[in-house]
Design a protein around this motif. Structure first.
Motif, PDB file in Angstrom:
ATOM      1  N   ALA A 126      21.940  46.011 -80.105  1.00  0.00           N
ATOM      2  CA  ALA A 126      23.242  45.340 -79.405  1.00  0.00           C
ATOM      3  C   ALA A 126      22.338  45.258 -78.734  1.00  0.00           C
ATOM      4  N   ALA A 127      21.433  46.744 -77.666  1.00  0.00           N
ATOM      5  CA  ALA A 127      21.344  46.263 -75.930  1.00  0.00           C
ATOM      6  C   ALA A 127      19.925  45.157 -76.635  1.00  0.00           C
ATOM      7  N   LEU A 128      19.174  45.575 -76.745  1.00  0.00           N
ATOM      8  CA  LEU A 128      18.166  44.843 -77.350  1.00  0.00           C
ATOM      9  C   LEU A 128      18.123  43.259 -76.895  1.00  0.00           C
ATOM     10  N   GLY A 129      19.250  43.234 -78.195  1.00  0.00           N
ATOM     11  CA  GLY A 129      19.910  41.206 -78.189  1.00  0.00           C
ATOM     12  C   GLY A 129      20.141  41.151 -76.717  1.00  0.00           C
ATOM     13  N   LEU A 130      20.873  42.150 -75.707  1.00  0.00           N
ATOM     14  CA  LEU A 130      20.603  41.573 -74.403  1.00  0.00           C
ATOM     15  C   LEU A 130      20.137  41.436 -73.853  1.00  0.00           C
ATOM     16  N   ALA A 131      18.815  42.337 -74.032  1.00  0.00           N
ATOM     17  CA  ALA A 131      17.700  42.141 -73.083  1.00  0.00           C
ATOM     18  C   ALA A 131      16.915  40.905 -73.711  1.00  0.00           C
ATOM     19  N   THR A 132      17.033  40.635 -74.427  1.00  0.00           N
ATOM     20  CA  THR A 132      16.266  39.451 -75.101  1.00  0.00           C
ATOM     21  C   THR A 132      17.094  38.378 -74.747  1.00  0.00           C
TER      22      THR A 132
END
Length: 218
Positions: A126-132
């Motif tokens: 989810a954190a990398l979803g935000l970063a993406t």
């Protein structure tokens, strides 16, 4: 690698996200009076920046932006489209916000899914979803010499809609309910929350009991 569902669907969602983000970057370049190279650069940075960061972090190298011609060409198509067909000047800001919100909704979903497929746990995915979702917009603003919307208290909430969308995807994965319909709904959730924030001026709170005498920066 096991895919959560049809890789072709994920691919075309990525293309759609790149295109709408690239449109927002190119429109900002028009508002900043950049030349054609500046328009193409801002379109590419906005469309590909978040995905490049995600792919490097999860070890999906070389990143898809350099191995898939569709990923590489899509921002250029968006730049050409904006160069010739951009709306009237007074409508550019609104268009930037709408396309940016659409990209935010799409990329928080596809980023979370791809990170999970590469073995990350649900919170990290989810954190990398935000970063993406936010990475391209941050890079766009920095290149345009603006404080990123992600960091500005005087701008409507930006990260929260992406966090909600990415968290919804993580929950759907956990429950085994991720499918094209629920993924579309998760993307729509992030998109609608961002548009509502823009419409009603929703902002994140600043530091508790903030008593700074420094002038607020606009």
């Amino acid at each position: 690698m096991d895919h959560l569902y049809d890789p072709d669907v994920q691919h075309w969602l990525d293309i759609a996200g790149i295109f709408v983000f690239a449109i927002s970057g190119a429109l900002l370049a028009v508002r900043k009076n950049f030349d054609v190279f500046g328009i193409a650069t801002l379109a590419a940075a906005t469309g590909l920046g978040g995905g490049l960061f995600r792919d490097v972090v999860i070890g999906a190298v070389p990143p898809a932006a350099f191995t898939d011609l569709g990923y590489f060409v899509t921002p250029l198509i968006a730049a050409v489209f904006v160069f010739f067909l951009h709306p009237h000047v007074e409508r550019i800001n609104k268009a930037v916000n709408v396309f940016d919100a659409a990209g935010l909704g799409l990329f928080c979903v596809t980023g979370t899914i791809k990170a999970h497929e590469y073995g990350l746990g649900l919170p990290a995915s989810a954190a990398l979803g935000l970063a993406t979702a936010a990475g391209g917009g941050v890079l766009r603003d920095v290149l345009a010499n603006e404080v990123p919307s992600l960091l500005r208290w005087d701008r409507e909430i930006y990260a929260v809609p992406a966090v909600v969308g990415a968290s919804a995807v993580a929950l759907l994965i956990h429950l085994g309910e991720l499918n094209p319909l629920t993924m579309t709904l998760a993307a729509a959730l992030g998109f609608v929350l961002r548009l509502l924030a823009l419409t009603y001026g929703w902002r994140a709170p600043r530091a508790w009991r903030r008593h700074s005498t420094a002038a607020d920066e606009g």
